[in-house]
Design a protein around this motif. Structure first.
Motif, PDB file in Angstrom:
ATOM      1  N   SER A 252      40.200  52.419  41.604  1.00  0.00           N
ATOM      2  CA  SER A 252      41.678  52.749  41.889  1.00  0.00           C
ATOM      3  C   SER A 252      42.409  51.449  42.221  1.00  0.00           C
ATOM      4  CB  SER A 252      41.710  53.715  42.882  1.00  0.00           C
ATOM      5  OG  SER A 252      40.934  53.670  44.049  1.00  0.00           O
ATOM      6  N   GLN A 253      41.504  50.553  43.284  1.00  0.00           N
ATOM      7  CA  GLN A 253      42.053  49.405  43.783  1.00  0.00           C
ATOM      8  C   GLN A 253      41.842  48.103  42.650  1.00  0.00           C
ATOM      9  OE1 GLN A 253      44.195  49.972  46.324  1.00  0.00           O
ATOM     10  NE2 GLN A 253      43.677  52.147  46.019  1.00  0.00           N
ATOM     11  N   CYS A 254      41.336  48.335  41.707  1.00  0.00           N
ATOM     12  CA  CYS A 254      40.820  47.117  41.047  1.00  0.00           C
ATOM     13  C   CYS A 254      41.993  46.373  40.294  1.00  0.00           C
ATOM     14  CB  CYS A 254      39.965  47.719  39.645  1.00  0.00           C
ATOM     15  SG  CYS A 254      39.045  46.202  38.867  1.00  0.00           S
ATOM     16  N   LYS A 255      42.099  45.028  40.608  1.00  0.00           N
ATOM     17  CA  LYS A 255      42.868  43.950  40.320  1.00  0.00           C
ATOM     18  C   LYS A 255      42.420  43.201  39.084  1.00  0.00           C
ATOM     19  CE  LYS A 255      45.522  43.788  44.725  1.00  0.00           C
ATOM     20  NZ  LYS A 255      46.070  42.773  45.713  1.00  0.00           N
ATOM     21  N   ALA A 256      41.177  43.189  39.017  1.00  0.00           N
ATOM     22  CA  ALA A 256      40.731  42.128  37.992  1.00  0.00           C
ATOM     23  C   ALA A 256      39.300  42.527  37.725  1.00  0.00           C
ATOM     24  CB  ALA A 256      40.587  40.541  38.556  1.00  0.00           C
ATOM     25  N   VAL A 257      38.757  42.616  36.367  1.00  0.00           N
ATOM     26  CA  VAL A 257      37.705  42.762  35.762  1.00  0.00           C
ATOM     27  C   VAL A 257      37.126  41.576  35.025  1.00  0.00           C
ATOM     28  CG1 VAL A 257      36.353  44.474  34.249  1.00  0.00           C
ATOM     29  CG2 VAL A 257      38.225  45.264  35.617  1.00  0.00           C
ATOM     30  N   PHE A 299      41.949  41.364  33.153  1.00  0.00           N
ATOM     31  CA  PHE A 299      40.547  40.982  32.628  1.00  0.00           C
ATOM     32  C   PHE A 299      40.209  39.594  32.198  1.00  0.00           C
ATOM     33  CE2 PHE A 299      40.962  45.592  32.071  1.00  0.00           C
ATOM     34  CZ  PHE A 299      39.603  45.959  31.803  1.00  0.00           C
ATOM     35  N   VAL A 300      39.160  39.105  32.620  1.00  0.00           N
ATOM     36  CA  VAL A 300      38.423  37.701  32.392  1.00  0.00           C
ATOM     37  C   VAL A 300      37.492  38.173  31.578  1.00  0.00           C
ATOM     38  CG1 VAL A 300      37.389  35.707  33.061  1.00  0.00           C
ATOM     39  CG2 VAL A 300      39.255  36.656  34.499  1.00  0.00           C
ATOM     40  N   LEU A 301      37.342  37.640  30.221  1.00  0.00           N
ATOM     41  CA  LEU A 301      36.274  37.726  29.302  1.00  0.00           C
ATOM     42  C   LEU A 301      35.707  36.432  29.066  1.00  0.00           C
ATOM     43  CD1 LEU A 301      38.374  40.244  26.985  1.00  0.00           C
ATOM     44  CD2 LEU A 301      36.777  40.790  28.644  1.00  0.00           C
ATOM     45  N   THR A 302      34.380  36.463  29.115  1.00  0.00           N
ATOM     46  CA  THR A 302      33.676  34.925  28.948  1.00  0.00           C
ATOM     47  C   THR A 302      32.189  35.210  27.938  1.00  0.00           C
ATOM     48  OG1 THR A 302      32.584  35.314  30.895  1.00  0.00           O
ATOM     49  CG2 THR A 302      34.585  33.796  31.000  1.00  0.00           C
ATOM     50  N   ARG A 303      32.188  34.073  27.324  1.00  0.00           N
ATOM     51  CA  ARG A 303      31.113  34.052  26.142  1.00  0.00           C
ATOM     52  C   ARG A 303      31.112  35.298  25.497  1.00  0.00           C
ATOM     53  NH1 ARG A 303      25.246  32.017  28.349  1.00  0.00           N
ATOM     54  NH2 ARG A 303      26.663  30.038  28.689  1.00  0.00           N
ATOM     55  N   PHE A 304      30.298  35.923  25.044  1.00  0.00           N
ATOM     56  CA  PHE A 304      30.400  37.000  24.066  1.00  0.00           C
ATOM     57  C   PHE A 304      31.317  38.167  24.307  1.00  0.00           C
ATOM     58  CE2 PHE A 304      26.528  34.469  22.908  1.00  0.00           C
ATOM     59  CZ  PHE A 304      27.204  33.973  21.906  1.00  0.00           C
ATOM     60  N   VAL A 428      44.999  39.008  29.808  1.00  0.00           N
ATOM     61  CA  VAL A 428      43.457  38.989  29.446  1.00  0.00           C
ATOM     62  C   VAL A 428      43.198  37.403  29.358  1.00  0.00           C
ATOM     63  CG1 VAL A 428      41.643  39.434  27.835  1.00  0.00           C
ATOM     64  CG2 VAL A 428      43.502  41.168  28.578  1.00  0.00           C
ATOM     65  N   LEU A 429      42.216  36.953  29.765  1.00  0.00           N
ATOM     66  CA  LEU A 429      42.078  35.443  29.575  1.00  0.00           C
ATOM     67  C   LEU A 429      40.456  35.237  29.277  1.00  0.00           C
ATOM     68  CD1 LEU A 429      43.185  32.614  31.961  1.00  0.00           C
ATOM     69  CD2 LEU A 429      40.798  32.453  31.137  1.00  0.00           C
ATOM     70  N   CYS A 430      40.354  34.440  28.046  1.00  0.00           N
ATOM     71  CA  CYS A 430      39.057  34.457  27.595  1.00  0.00           C
ATOM     72  C   CYS A 430      38.573  32.997  27.676  1.00  0.00           C
ATOM     73  CB  CYS A 430      39.108  34.815  25.770  1.00  0.00           C
ATOM     74  SG  CYS A 430      39.757  36.633  25.852  1.00  0.00           S
ATOM     75  N   ILE A 462      40.125  34.441  37.469  1.00  0.00           N
ATOM     76  CA  ILE A 462      40.204  35.772  38.332  1.00  0.00           C
ATOM     77  C   ILE A 462      41.435  35.811  38.985  1.00  0.00           C
ATOM     78  CG2 ILE A 462      39.163  37.393  39.934  1.00  0.00           C
ATOM     79  CD1 ILE A 462      36.261  35.963  38.994  1.00  0.00           C
ATOM     80  N   ASN A 463      41.617  34.832  39.898  1.00  0.00           N
ATOM     81  CA  ASN A 463      43.131  34.999  40.613  1.00  0.00           C
ATOM     82  C   ASN A 463      44.276  34.927  39.747  1.00  0.00           C
ATOM     83  OD1 ASN A 463      41.689  34.660  43.248  1.00  0.00           O
ATOM     84  ND2 ASN A 463      41.500  32.532  43.207  1.00  0.00           N
ATOM     85  N   TYR A 464      43.979  34.186  38.521  1.00  0.00           N
ATOM     86  CA  TYR A 464      45.110  34.256  37.745  1.00  0.00           C
ATOM     87  C   TYR A 464      45.589  35.579  36.930  1.00  0.00           C
ATOM     88  CZ  TYR A 464      48.101  33.064  33.557  1.00  0.00           C
ATOM     89  OH  TYR A 464      49.057  33.127  32.506  1.00  0.00           O
ATOM     90  N   VAL A 465      44.590  36.523  36.413  1.00  0.00           N
ATOM     91  CA  VAL A 465      44.824  37.630  36.076  1.00  0.00           C
ATOM     92  C   VAL A 465      45.088  38.502  37.273  1.00  0.00           C
ATOM     93  CG1 VAL A 465      43.559  37.044  34.002  1.00  0.00           C
ATOM     94  CG2 VAL A 465      42.356  38.404  35.823  1.00  0.00           C
ATOM     95  N   ALA A 466      44.558  38.409  38.359  1.00  0.00           N
ATOM     96  CA  ALA A 466      44.667  39.571  39.428  1.00  0.00           C
ATOM     97  C   ALA A 466      46.067  39.542  39.953  1.00  0.00           C
ATOM     98  CB  ALA A 466      43.781  39.310  40.448  1.00  0.00           C
ATOM     99  N   ALA A 467      46.760  38.212  39.818  1.00  0.00           N
ATOM    100  CA  ALA A 467      48.019  38.075  40.634  1.00  0.00           C
ATOM    101  C   ALA A 467      49.059  39.165  39.807  1.00  0.00           C
ATOM    102  CB  ALA A 467      48.429  36.657  40.110  1.00  0.00           C
ATOM    103  N   ASP A 468      49.934  39.805  40.830  1.00  0.00           N
ATOM    104  CA  ASP A 468      50.775  40.665  40.367  1.00  0.00           C
ATOM    105  C   ASP A 468      51.866  39.916  39.305  1.00  0.00           C
ATOM    106  OD1 ASP A 468      49.706  42.600  41.950  1.00  0.00           O
ATOM    107  OD2 ASP A 468      51.018  42.095  43.678  1.00  0.00           O
TER     108      ASP A 468
END
Length: 468
Positions: A252-257, A299-304, A428-430, A462-468
Motif C-alpha cells: 500500500s505504501q510502495c513507491k518503487a518496484v 518500476f525499475v526493470l533490469t537485465r531480462f 518505468v525505467l529499463c 529507484i529515486n527517479y521512478v519513486a519521485a512524485d
C-alpha cells in the motif's frame, strides 16, 4: 611418432588411460606401463592431516583460523611403493600461493592441487517473525525488518550456521531486540561475533521483487543486487511475485518496484521468458503489478526483467527487446579492459547524477567495471536497423515502440530507456546493458574503481521512478 603422441596424454585418470590402451594396437602400447598406482595415500602440513579427494585430484588441509600459511612443512606424505612425488617430507611451502603435488609411476602421473581450508564460523541465515535478515559478512552485521507493531522485546529468531559450528544465544531462543543483540558463532578455532538489529518498519516504500519465495533463495546475481537495496534503503523489503499475486504482501505504501532478473545462459524470446518466469506472468501477478503502476508506483526493470515492460502495458507495440544473450556465472568472461556504455545527449538525466563520465570522440560514456572482472555479458537491448526488422531507425523505435532512449551500445543499440508517466501511471525505467552486472563469480571486485557506478545507477533509477 605414435609413441610420442601417447606420451602426451598421460595426465588423465587411470580409467581413461586403460580405455585408451584398449582401443590401441599392441604396437602403439608396446612398452608402456599404464597400470601404475599414482594415488596419494596420506598428506599433512605442520601435522594438520589433509583430506585427499582422488576423483577431484585435490588435497584439502583443514587448519586453524589464525594459521600462518607462509612457511608450512610437509610432515607426512605417503604414496604407493615405486611411485615418485615432486614433494617430500620436510619440504617447506608458502601456502599463500597455489601449490601442486605431482605423483608419477611408470608412464602415468597425476597432479593434485593442495589447498588450505581454514576453520570458519558463519551465520548463513537469520529469520525473525518470518522475515529474512540481510547479512553483511564484512561487518558481521545483520538487519531484519519486521512489520510495524511487532513486539521487539520477545522475538524468537531461527538461525543456521556452517557445518560444525554453534551459536550463542541459541537458535529458537527468545530475545529482547529493542536494542541490538550480539551473537557469537564458534567452530573449532574460529570465533565470529555478529551484531543483529531487528527493526519494526511500516509497509515498504521500496520493493525488490523476484521469482524466489525468499531472499535467501535468490540466485547469486539477484541476491547481490537485492542485498545492496535492503542494506541501503531504510524502508525496503524483498517480496516474491507469488506473495504479491496472492495479496500476502502489503504494498500500500510502495513507491518503487525493482526487478532484476538473471538467467544463466540468457534468454532471447518471449516463450523462454514466460517459461523462466511463470510466477511473474501469471494473470494475478500482472494484474497486481499493473494496479501498482497505474496508481503511481514506479518500476525499475533490469537485465531480462526488461521484457516485463510489455506485461505492464507501457509499450505501444507490445514488443520485447530484439537483441538478447548471456553467459553462465561460473564461466563468464574475464574483462581485458574497462567496460562501458554511452549516454551522449542524456548526461543531465537523473539516471546519471553523480557519475563521472568519459569522452570517446563525440560519445559520452559510463564505466561499470574494470579489467579483471568476471561478467556474464547478459544483454537485453534494442538493435536498431532494418537488417533486424522492426525498427529501421531510432526514430522508428521511438515512434512505434514508445520508449525514450537513455543509453547506447557501441553499435548504437539502445541499452537503457524509459517509458514516461502519463500523469497517473508511474514511470518505468529499463537497463539492459551487458555492462550492468552485480555479481562476479570467483572475483573480489571490492577494489574495482568503476563497479560502484552500478549501485549509483540503480540508486538514481529507484529515486527517479519513486519521485512524485
Amino acid at each position: 611418432m605414435k609413441f610420442d603422441i601417447i606420451n602426451n596424454i598421460f595426465r588423465i585418470a587411470l580409467p581413461a588411460l586403460l580405455l585408451l590402451s584398449g582401443s590401441c594396437t599392441k604396437e602403439k602400447t608396446s612398452g608402456l606401463e599404464l597400470d601404475a598406482d599414482v594415488s596419494v595415500l596420506s598428506f599433512a602440513l605442520d601435522e594438520y592431516q589433509g583430506e585427499v579427494d582422488l576423483q577431484a585430484s585435490a588435497i584439502s588441509v583443514p587448519v586453524p583460523a589464525d594459521c600462518d600459511p607462509s612457511a608450512m612443512t610437509v610432515t607426512e606424505l605417503e604414496i604407493p611403493e615405486g611411485a615418485e612425488a615432486t614433494l617430500k617430507e620436510g619440504d617447506v611451502l608458502d601456502m599463500s600461493l597455489p601449490r601442486t603435488l605431482r605423483v608419477s609411476a611408470g608412464d602415468v602421473y597425476m597432479d593434485y592441487s593442495i589447498d588450505l581450508r581454514y576453520d570458519e564460523a558463519k551465520i548463513l541465515s537469520f529469520t525473525a517473525e518470518g522475515c529474512t535478515g540481510i547479512i553483511d559478512e564484512a561487518s558481521h552485521r545483520i538487519v531484519v525488518n519486521v512489520p510495524a507493531g511487532t513486539d521487539l522485546t520477545s522475538i524468537v529468531p531461527f538461525i543456521t550456521v556452517n557445518d560444525g559450528a554453534s551459536v550463542t544465544p541459541a537458535s529458537g531462543s527468545a530475545q529482547d531486540f529493542s536494542q541490538p543483540v550480539k551473537y557469537t558463532v564458534t567452530c573449532k578455532t574460529a570465533v565470529s561475533v555478529y551484531t543483529v538489529e531487528v527493526k519494526a518498519v511500516d509497509a515498504p516504500e521500496i520493493v525488490f521483487i523476484g521469482l524466489a519465495d525468499t531472499f535467501e533463495q535468490l540466485n547469486p546475481e539477484e541476491k547481490e543486487a537485492a542485498g545492496w537495496l535492503l542494506s541501503n534503503f531504510a524502508n525496503a523489503a524483498y517480496v516474491s511475485f507469488s506473495d504479491a499475486a496472492a495479496g500476502m504482501a502489503d504494498l500500500s505504501q510502495c513507491k518503487a518496484v525493482w526487478w532484476h532478473l538473471h538467467i544463466d545462459g540468457g534468454i532471447d524470446s518471449r516463450d523462454k521468458f514466460e517459461n523462466a518466469a511463470p510466477e511473474a506472468v501469471s494473470a494475478e501477478a500482472v494484474a497486481q503489478m499493473r494496479s501498482l503502476l497505474n496508481s503511481g508506483t514506479g518500476f525499475v526493470l533490469t537485465r531480462f526483467a526488461t521484457y516485463y515492460a510489455s506485461d505492464l502495458g507501457v509499450t505501444k507495440d507490445g514488443k520485447i527487446p530484439n537483441n538478447c544473450w548471456g553467459q553462465v556465472e561460473e564461466s563468464g568472461e574475464i574483462t581485458s579492459g574497462p567496460w562501458s556504455f554511452f549516454v551522449q545527449g542524456h548526461e543531465d538525466h537523473a539516471l546519471y547524477e553523480g557519475i563521472q563520465t568519459f569522452q570517446d570522440g563525440e560519445k559520452t560514456g559510463v564505466y561499470t567495471c574494470d579489467t579483471g572482472y568476471r561478467i556474464t555479458n547478459s544483454t537485453c537491448q534494442w538493435h536498431i536497423g532494418s537488417d533486424w526488422g522492426g525498427y529501421a531507425t531510432l526514430d522508428d523505435w521511438r515512434t512505434n515502440h514508445g520508449g525514450i532512449d537513455l543509453g547506447y551500445g557501441g553499435d548504437g543499440a539502445v541499452v537503457a530507456w524509459e517509458y514516461a508517466s502519463d500523469g497517473t501511471r508511474g514511470k518505468v525505467l529499463c537497463i539492459g546493458s551487458g555492462c550492468y552486472d552485480w555479481y562476479s563469480h570467483g572475483v573480489d571486485e571490492s577494489a574495482d574503481k568503476y563497479h560502484g557506478n552500478v549501485a549509483l545507477l540503480t540508486g538514481n533509477a529507484i529515486n527517479y521512478v519513486a519521485a512524485d
